[in-house]
Design an enzyme around this catalytic site. Sequence first.
Site, PDB file in Angstrom:
ATOM      1  N   GLY A  99       0.829  -1.189   0.000  1.00  0.00           N
ATOM      2  CA  GLY A  99       0.000   0.000   0.000  1.00  0.00           C
ATOM      3  C   GLY A  99       0.865   1.240   0.000  1.00  0.00           C
ATOM      4  O   GLY A  99       1.762   1.389   0.843  1.00  0.00           O
ATOM      5  N   ALA A 100       0.599   2.140  -0.945  1.00  0.00           N
ATOM      6  CA  ALA A 100       1.512   3.263  -1.175  1.00  0.00           C
ATOM      7  C   ALA A 100       1.844   4.070   0.081  1.00  0.00           C
ATOM      8  O   ALA A 100       3.031   4.249   0.407  1.00  0.00           O
ATOM      9  CB  ALA A 100       0.949   4.167  -2.273  1.00  0.00           C
ATOM     10  N   ARG A 142      10.253  -1.772  -4.655  1.00  0.00           N
ATOM     11  CA  ARG A 142       9.078  -1.809  -5.535  1.00  0.00           C
ATOM     12  C   ARG A 142       9.075  -0.508  -6.338  1.00  0.00           C
ATOM     13  O   ARG A 142       8.909   0.580  -5.770  1.00  0.00           O
ATOM     14  CB  ARG A 142       7.771  -1.956  -4.748  1.00  0.00           C
ATOM     15  CG  ARG A 142       7.639  -3.288  -4.024  1.00  0.00           C
ATOM     16  CD  ARG A 142       6.211  -3.592  -3.626  1.00  0.00           C
ATOM     17  NE  ARG A 142       5.390  -3.908  -4.798  1.00  0.00           N
ATOM     18  CZ  ARG A 142       4.062  -4.002  -4.760  1.00  0.00           C
ATOM     19  NH1 ARG A 142       3.413  -3.787  -3.629  1.00  0.00           N
ATOM     20  NH2 ARG A 142       3.389  -4.303  -5.850  1.00  0.00           N
ATOM     21  N   GLN A 156      -6.302  -9.159  -2.998  1.00  0.00           N
ATOM     22  CA  GLN A 156      -6.250  -8.180  -1.910  1.00  0.00           C
ATOM     23  C   GLN A 156      -7.642  -7.693  -1.520  1.00  0.00           C
ATOM     24  O   GLN A 156      -7.881  -7.341  -0.364  1.00  0.00           O
ATOM     25  CB  GLN A 156      -5.376  -6.988  -2.303  1.00  0.00           C
ATOM     26  CG  GLN A 156      -3.904  -7.310  -2.434  1.00  0.00           C
ATOM     27  CD  GLN A 156      -3.494  -7.574  -3.866  1.00  0.00           C
ATOM     28  OE1 GLN A 156      -4.295  -8.055  -4.680  1.00  0.00           O
ATOM     29  NE2 GLN A 156      -2.250  -7.275  -4.207  1.00  0.00           N
ATOM     30  N   ASP A 186      -0.945   4.308  -6.453  1.00  0.00           N
ATOM     31  CA  ASP A 186       0.442   4.057  -6.081  1.00  0.00           C
ATOM     32  C   ASP A 186       1.386   5.115  -6.641  1.00  0.00           C
ATOM     33  O   ASP A 186       2.472   5.311  -6.106  1.00  0.00           O
ATOM     34  CB  ASP A 186       0.860   2.676  -6.571  1.00  0.00           C
ATOM     35  CG  ASP A 186       0.268   1.575  -5.712  1.00  0.00           C
ATOM     36  OD1 ASP A 186       0.969   1.095  -4.816  1.00  0.00           O
ATOM     37  OD2 ASP A 186      -0.906   1.228  -5.920  1.00  0.00           O
ATOM     38  N   LYS A 189      -3.550  -0.533  -8.660  1.00  0.00           N
ATOM     39  CA  LYS A 189      -3.588  -1.982  -8.830  1.00  0.00           C
ATOM     40  C   LYS A 189      -4.246  -2.359 -10.152  1.00  0.00           C
ATOM     41  O   LYS A 189      -5.269  -1.803 -10.529  1.00  0.00           O
ATOM     42  CB  LYS A 189      -4.347  -2.617  -7.664  1.00  0.00           C
ATOM     43  CG  LYS A 189      -4.445  -4.130  -7.716  1.00  0.00           C
ATOM     44  CD  LYS A 189      -3.078  -4.805  -7.786  1.00  0.00           C
ATOM     45  CE  LYS A 189      -2.194  -4.463  -6.625  1.00  0.00           C
ATOM     46  NZ  LYS A 189      -0.846  -5.092  -6.732  1.00  0.00           N
TER      47      LYS A 189
END
Length: 367
Positions: free
Chosen positions: A50-51, A83, A197, A238, A249
């Site tokens: 999660g950002a 990431r 998720q 993100d 996502k």
Amino acid sequence: MSPALRWDELPEGPVLVLLDQTRLPVEEAELVCTDVPALVQAIRTLAVRGAPLLGIAGAYGVALAATRGYDVDEAAALLESARPTAVNLGYGVRRALGVHRAAIAGGADQEQAAAATLAEARELHLQDALASARMAASGLALLDELLPGGSHRILTHCNTGALVSGGEGTAFAVALSAHRAGRLRRLWVDETRPLLQGARLTAYEAARNGMAYTLLTDNAAGSLFAAGEVDAVLIGADRIAADGSVANKVGSYPLAVQAKYHHVPFIVVAPTTTLDLETPDGAAIEVEQRPGQEVTELTAPQAAGAGVELGGGMPIAPLGTQAYNPAFDVTPPELVTALVTEYGALSPVTRDGIAELCAQARQQARG
């Protein structure tokens, strides 16, 4: 629910403790990171994700290296590359690293510099919680403006709640505010393949908060739109490029297209730390490619002690099948009805508007 992330001081030294999101909803288990390589592994395996939370984790990771006497620059480089799409991760790392370097340059010893770095990570954690609360309030006000009547049916994708934030989340926090105000009729939860998720995490958070929710396969969303069962789509982000393009996502872009066709508001909720003026447009966003195994094998979590390694491994495609598995897709700004940040809602989403939000954030940071 245990906090998604916390700093702890143990007799053998400081640690970063993570709620292992790969084990949810079967089990609430914690991962204890004593060094940066362990944290990097947790980030890459999505134990922490999660950002906004990745930004917090990145800052605490730098603090962990500093307090344990590791090479801080090397640790920062490892973290920032863990990431590539999530801009908050690099933001948190650079912010903590900048404080550490400034402290050393100012004559602080290693212990003092480490303390300053940890204080900065804690400040970022607090700021994200405050931003979450402001986004929730602004997002609910926008929903009430766009959808008079106060009985909202919201479709969401992936997970954007307390598991991704220092507070109650981004898009999920808006839906939660609507629920608490008695104005949420239904939360439609995309399962979010291939790692589920939505099914594992968003449904878990919705159930814990007593929200009216229904889980659906990702490819069932179109039938919901066609039936007139969706009043608004709320997602997180993100990375948001300078032109307003939104990386989120994978599966978010198709929702935006369907929302546009069916005249349904498509709303992105993200803190200004997710805005990236260094990325000019959507084409310049680096999209992370995940292992094909996530698609060709069943990767649902298993109960601890059941004799099955976490992450599954049951083949669901012929041996040797190639898989296309981008972690994110990019939605162009013209498909975004509004962007909600801690400074309110931006609509339409334009390059000038994004620049103004970033300027507000810089001004606020200067105090």
